[in-house]
Design a protein around this motif. Sequence first.
Motif, short mmCIF file in Angstrom:
data_model
loop_
_atom_site.label_atom_id
_atom_site.label_comp_id
_atom_site.label_asym_id
_atom_site.label_seq_id
_atom_site.Cartn_x
_atom_site.Cartn_y
_atom_site.Cartn_z
N THR A 100 0.82 -1.21 0.00
CA THR A 100 0.00 0.00 0.00
C THR A 100 0.85 1.26 0.00
O THR A 100 0.60 2.21 -0.74
N VAL A 101 1.90 1.27 0.83
CA VAL A 101 2.71 2.48 1.01
C VAL A 101 3.74 2.64 -0.11
O VAL A 101 4.04 3.75 -0.54
N GLY A 102 4.29 1.52 -0.59
CA GLY A 102 5.32 1.59 -1.62
C GLY A 102 6.71 1.76 -1.07
O GLY A 102 7.61 2.22 -1.77
N SER A 103 6.93 1.38 0.19
CA SER A 103 8.26 1.49 0.80
C SER A 103 8.39 0.46 1.91
O SER A 103 7.40 0.13 2.58
N ASN A 104 9.61 -0.05 2.09
CA ASN A 104 9.89 -0.97 3.19
C ASN A 104 10.26 -0.26 4.47
O ASN A 104 10.31 -0.89 5.53
N MET A 120 6.47 5.54 6.91
CA MET A 120 5.13 5.10 7.29
C MET A 120 4.59 6.02 8.38
O MET A 120 4.91 7.19 8.43
N GLY A 121 3.77 5.49 9.26
CA GLY A 121 3.19 6.29 10.33
C GLY A 121 1.72 6.61 10.07
O GLY A 121 1.32 6.90 8.94
N GLY A 122 0.90 6.51 11.13
CA GLY A 122 -0.50 6.88 11.04
C GLY A 122 -1.36 5.97 10.19
O GLY A 122 -2.46 6.36 9.79
N LEU A 123 -0.92 4.75 9.93
CA LEU A 123 -1.65 3.87 9.01
C LEU A 123 -2.85 3.18 9.66
O LEU A 123 -3.62 2.52 8.96
N ARG A 124 -3.00 3.29 10.97
CA ARG A 124 -4.11 2.59 11.62
C ARG A 124 -5.46 3.13 11.15
O ARG A 124 -6.47 2.42 11.21
N ARG A 125 -5.50 4.35 10.70
CA ARG A 125 -6.78 4.94 10.28
C ARG A 125 -7.26 4.38 8.95
O ARG A 125 -8.47 4.26 8.74
N SER A 126 -6.33 4.07 8.06
CA SER A 126 -6.72 3.58 6.73
C SER A 126 -6.67 2.06 6.63
O SER A 126 -7.46 1.47 5.90
N MET A 127 -5.76 1.41 7.35
CA MET A 127 -5.61 -0.05 7.26
C MET A 127 -6.35 -0.69 8.43
O MET A 127 -5.76 -1.19 9.39
N THR A 128 -7.67 -0.69 8.31
CA THR A 128 -8.51 -1.09 9.44
C THR A 128 -8.54 -2.60 9.67
O THR A 128 -9.04 -3.04 10.71
N ILE A 129 -8.07 -3.38 8.73
CA ILE A 129 -7.97 -4.83 8.93
C ILE A 129 -6.54 -5.23 9.23
O ILE A 129 -6.28 -6.03 10.15
N GLY A 144 1.45 8.00 15.33
CA GLY A 144 2.22 9.19 15.08
C GLY A 144 1.84 9.86 13.78
O GLY A 144 0.89 9.47 13.10
N PRO A 145 2.59 10.87 13.40
CA PRO A 145 2.28 11.58 12.15
C PRO A 145 2.59 10.71 10.93
O PRO A 145 3.51 9.89 10.94
N SER A 146 1.79 10.90 9.87
CA SER A 146 2.03 10.17 8.64
C SER A 146 3.29 10.69 7.96
O SER A 146 3.49 11.90 7.83
N ARG A 147 4.15 9.76 7.54
CA ARG A 147 5.38 10.14 6.84
C ARG A 147 5.37 9.64 5.40
O ARG A 147 6.42 9.50 4.77
N VAL A 148 4.18 9.33 4.87
CA VAL A 148 4.05 8.85 3.50
C VAL A 148 4.19 10.03 2.56
O VAL A 148 3.43 11.00 2.64
N HIS A 149 5.17 9.96 1.65
CA HIS A 149 5.46 11.09 0.76
C HIS A 149 5.27 10.76 -0.71
O HIS A 149 5.59 11.59 -1.56
N GLY A 153 9.13 -5.18 -7.18
CA GLY A 153 9.42 -5.44 -5.77
C GLY A 153 8.39 -4.78 -4.88
O GLY A 153 8.19 -5.17 -3.75
N VAL A 154 7.73 -3.75 -5.40
CA VAL A 154 6.65 -3.08 -4.68
C VAL A 154 5.49 -2.93 -5.66
O VAL A 154 5.66 -2.44 -6.77
N ALA A 155 4.32 -3.39 -5.26
CA ALA A 155 3.24 -3.50 -6.23
C ALA A 155 2.50 -2.18 -6.47
O ALA A 155 2.02 -1.93 -7.55
N HIS A 156 2.39 -1.34 -5.45
CA HIS A 156 1.60 -0.12 -5.58
C HIS A 156 2.24 0.99 -4.76
O HIS A 156 3.13 0.77 -3.96
N VAL A 157 1.72 2.20 -4.97
CA VAL A 157 2.07 3.31 -4.10
C VAL A 157 0.86 3.66 -3.25
O VAL A 157 -0.24 3.18 -3.48
N TYR A 158 1.05 4.51 -2.28
CA TYR A 158 0.02 4.78 -1.28
C TYR A 158 -1.20 5.43 -1.91
O TYR A 158 -1.10 6.43 -2.62
N ASP A 159 -2.35 4.82 -1.65
CA ASP A 159 -3.60 5.41 -2.13
C ASP A 159 -4.63 5.51 -1.02
O ASP A 159 -5.81 5.77 -1.28
N GLY A 160 -4.23 5.27 0.22
CA GLY A 160 -5.12 5.42 1.35
C GLY A 160 -6.09 4.29 1.55
O GLY A 160 -7.00 4.39 2.36
#
Length: 649
Positions: free
Chosen positions: A384-388, A393-402, A475-480, A490-497
Motif C-alpha cells: 500500500t505504502v510503496g516502501s519498506n 510510514m506512520g499513522g496507518l491505523r486509520r486507513s488499514m482497518t484490517i 504518530g504523524p504520517s510520513r508517507v510522501h 518489488g513493490v506493487a503499488h504506491v500509497y492510495d489510502g
Amino acid sequence: MIAPDTWTSVAVVLLPFLAAAAGLLLTRRPWRATPPGAVDRHAYRRASLIAVLPTAISMLLAVWLFAYVRHYAPPSVTPSGGSAWNDQTCVIAGTLPFTFDTGGIPITVGLRVDTLAALLAVLVTVVALAVQIYSVGYMRDEPRYPSYSAFISLFTSAMLLVVYAGDLLVLYVGWEVMGLCSYLLIGHWWEDRANSRAAVKAFLVTRLGDVGFLFGLFTLGVAAGSFRVDEVITTAPYIPTPTLVAATMLILLGVAGKSAQAPLHTWLPDAMAGPTPISALIHAATMVAAGIFVVARLFPAFLLARPTLDLLAIVASLGMLGAALAALAQDDLKRVLAYSTISQLAYMAGGLAAGSDLTAIFHLVTHGAFKALLFLCAGAVIHTVGSNLMSDMGGLRRSMTITFPAMTIGLAALAGLPPTSGFFSKDAVLAAIEHSTGGHVLTDAAAWLLYGCALLTVAVTGAYATRLWLRTFFGPSRVHNVGLPEPEPGVAHVYDGREAPPSMLWPIAALAVPALLLGFAGADLLEWPSAVTSVLVALLGAGVVYAAWRADPAADPARVLGALRAPCEAAFHVDAVYHRLFVAPVLWLAGVVARADDTVVDGAVRGSGRLTLAASGALRRVQTGNAQLYLTGVLTGVLILVVAAVVLG
C-alpha cells in the motif's frame, strides 16, 4: 475415524510437486505469443488455480493425518531430559516399494508419520496455502507469476518430504531442493543486482552448512548401520559417545545454515530482497523451521551428546540476544522481522538445548502462525505504502482497518503477551530453560548463560515489537509518495489510502485466529511464576520504548540504545568481518586464478596459434607458384649434392 494409509502421506507430498510441474509446463500456450513484459491473463488465472487447488487438497489430507495420529498417539509431557515426540510408537509408517542397494547400507524410500511429522505438515500446508492465495493479489500484473507460484509449490513439496521422510538420505533430498527453491524465489526479481546477490548469498551460506550436515548424516547412519530414522533412534544409545558427538555437531552445522543460527545467520536478513510472501514462507513454516525440526526428529541422539547440547545452548544464547538487538535498530520493516526470526529460532534452539523438544516444537508451531501473519501484514503495508522503511510510514491505523488489528495480534504474540499464542509457547520454553539450570542436561555455565540471555531477549523483543507497532501505525504520517508513478519491481503499488485487495486480506484474517488462540492447546505447559516474570520483563522493554516515543513521536525510539545503536543497526558488523576474512581473500584468489588462466593457460594457446601463423607465413613465402624458381631450386640442390660428393670422395 477412517484410517489413512502410507499413500495418503505420499499424496500430501506429491500434490504440490505435481502442481509445480504443471505450473512450469502447462500455464502458457506456445502458440499464443506474449509481448516482453506483458501479462498473459489466461496464464495468470491458470497458474493461480494450479497453485492453490493442489495445496488446498494437500492441506486437507495433512489435517486428516494429524487428526488420526493425534487421536491415537498424542505427545507425552516428559521431564527435562526425555523426548516427547520420539518415545511413542509411530502410528502410520510405511516403506514404498523402492529400496536401493548401495553395496553397503541400503537407502529406503519410506515415509514416517507420527505426531511430530503430522503436526509440522499441517503447519507447512496451512502457511503455504495462505501464501499462495495472498500471492494472487500481491503478484498481480507480474509477468513471471506462473514460475513464481510453481517454485512455491516445489518448495512446499520439498519441506513436506523433509517432514515425512523415514530415511535420512530421503530427508536430505528435500533439504537440498528447498535450498534450490530459496535461491530461485529470493532472486525472483533478478534484474536488481542486490536481489540476485542476496539469492547467491543465501545459496552459498546454506550450502556451506549442508556440507557438514551431509557428513553428519553419513556418520550417524554408518554408526547406526541404517539410514532409517526409526533404526537410528533405536540404536543411538549403543553408538560410541565420541562418534555421536561428532555426528550431531556436524548435523548442527547444517541446522545453523538452514535455521539461520550463528555463525551462518547472515543470509537471512538479505533474503528480504525477495517478494514478501516468500519471506513469510521461508521464515514461518519451511526453510528456517527445517533445522529445528531435524534436531527434534533426532532428539534422542542429541540427548546422548551433551557437548553438542552445550554448544547449541551457547549458539542459541548469542543468536537470540544479538538478533533481537539488531532488530531494535533496523528501519526496514522486513529486516526487523528477519532478525526477529533469527532470535525466535534461537529461542527454540535454546528449548532443545535445555532438553525440552516438546516446548521447542510448540513454539515453532505458534511462531509459524504469528510470523506468517506478521510478514503478510508487512506485505500489505508495503504493497500500500510503496516502501519498506518505517521512516516512510506512520499513522496507518486509520486507513488499514484490517491489517492494523491483525498485525497488533501478531506483534503481541511475538512479544509473548497474554492471551496470544506466543504467550503460552514462549513462556513454556522459558520455563524449560529455567529448569535446565539444575544441571540435568546442560553444564551449569551453559545453562545460566542461556537463561540470562533468554530473559534479556524477552525484554528486547517487547521493545522492538512496540517500536515497529508505533512507527508503522501511530504518530504523524510520513508517507510522501502519493501520486507518484509505480515503483520498480518489488513493490506493487504506491500509497492510495486504501487497504490491500481481498485476496491478501483473507489469508491475514485467517492467520490471525491461530496467532491469537493456538496457544491454548498447550496451556498445560504453562508455569505461572515463569510466565508472570516473562510478561513483566516484556512490558518493561515495551514501556521504555513507549516512553521514548511519547517524548518525541516524530523521532525513532531506537535512540534508547545510545552508543549501541550504530553497531546494532549494522548487526555488530558480522557481515563486514566475514567479508574481510573470507570474501575478500576468495575474490583476490579468484582474481589471481583468472589472471593466471588468461596469461598462462590462454597465453600458451594464443602463443601456439601465433607460432603456427608465423611458420605458415614463412612457408607461404617459399610457395610462390613460379615454376622457373622451383626448377632453379631443384638444379641448385642437385649441383650442391654433386659438388659435395666430389669433394667428400
